[in-house]
Design a protein around this motif. Sequence first.
Motif, mmCIF file in Angstrom:
data_model
loop_
_atom_site.group_PDB
_atom_site.id
_atom_site.type_symbol
_atom_site.label_atom_id
_atom_site.label_comp_id
_atom_site.label_asym_id
_atom_site.label_seq_id
_atom_site.Cartn_x
_atom_site.Cartn_y
_atom_site.Cartn_z
ATOM 1 N N ALA A 97 -183.100 -64.998 -30.082
ATOM 2 C CA ALA A 97 -182.845 -64.468 -28.744
ATOM 3 C C ALA A 97 -183.752 -63.270 -28.459
ATOM 4 N N ALA A 98 -184.010 -62.461 -29.472
ATOM 5 C CA ALA A 98 -184.894 -61.301 -29.289
ATOM 6 C C ALA A 98 -186.301 -61.742 -28.935
ATOM 7 N N VAL A 99 -186.777 -62.794 -29.568
ATOM 8 C CA VAL A 99 -188.120 -63.287 -29.272
ATOM 9 C C VAL A 99 -188.184 -63.825 -27.839
ATOM 10 N N VAL A 100 -187.176 -64.573 -27.443
ATOM 11 C CA VAL A 100 -187.163 -65.134 -26.084
ATOM 12 C C VAL A 100 -187.085 -64.026 -25.044
ATOM 13 N N PHE A 101 -186.130 -63.105 -25.210
ATOM 14 C CA PHE A 101 -185.996 -62.002 -24.253
ATOM 15 C C PHE A 101 -187.239 -61.110 -24.249
ATOM 16 N N GLY A 102 -187.829 -60.915 -25.407
ATOM 17 C CA GLY A 102 -189.026 -60.075 -25.490
ATOM 18 C C GLY A 102 -190.199 -60.665 -24.738
#
Length: 155
Positions: A97-102
């Motif tokens: 999720a961090a990669v997608v949101f980032g």
Amino acid sequence: MSSTEPDETPSVPVPPAAPEAPAAPEPPAAPAYGAAPVAAAPAAPAPAAAPAAVPYGAAYAAPGPIEPRALSITAMVCGIVGVVLSFFWLGFLPAAAAVVFGHIAQRRERAAKPFWLTGIITGYAGIAISLLWGLVALVPILFALFLIPAAITYS
């Protein structure tokens, strides 16, 4: 010269006289003995002082509007949580999720670069740690499934 002939010297026009300033009002007379005192009128407020000059120009200028940073902060928090939870087998989903949101924040929130960059880096690190822990867990399982039964049948 006779008094009926005009002067030959050019005359200078005289500016009109400036209007006179109105006279200051006289202070009120003291009340007579035994008369009721008269309330004094409230004093007019003093004019506001002019602001002092700011040295060196816009060094003290007001900041501009604050841009939204929700996606960037979400990416950073998910990335940090993903790295921490990866050591306990639970970090893959927050790291992903961090990669997608980032990456979404990278396009939408240019001003919040430190936040989304932290989210992307910690997200990929959390995914890598999760995959390494997955391999650490998968190797003994595969060893137990394939090599142990084969060793038993050939003996």
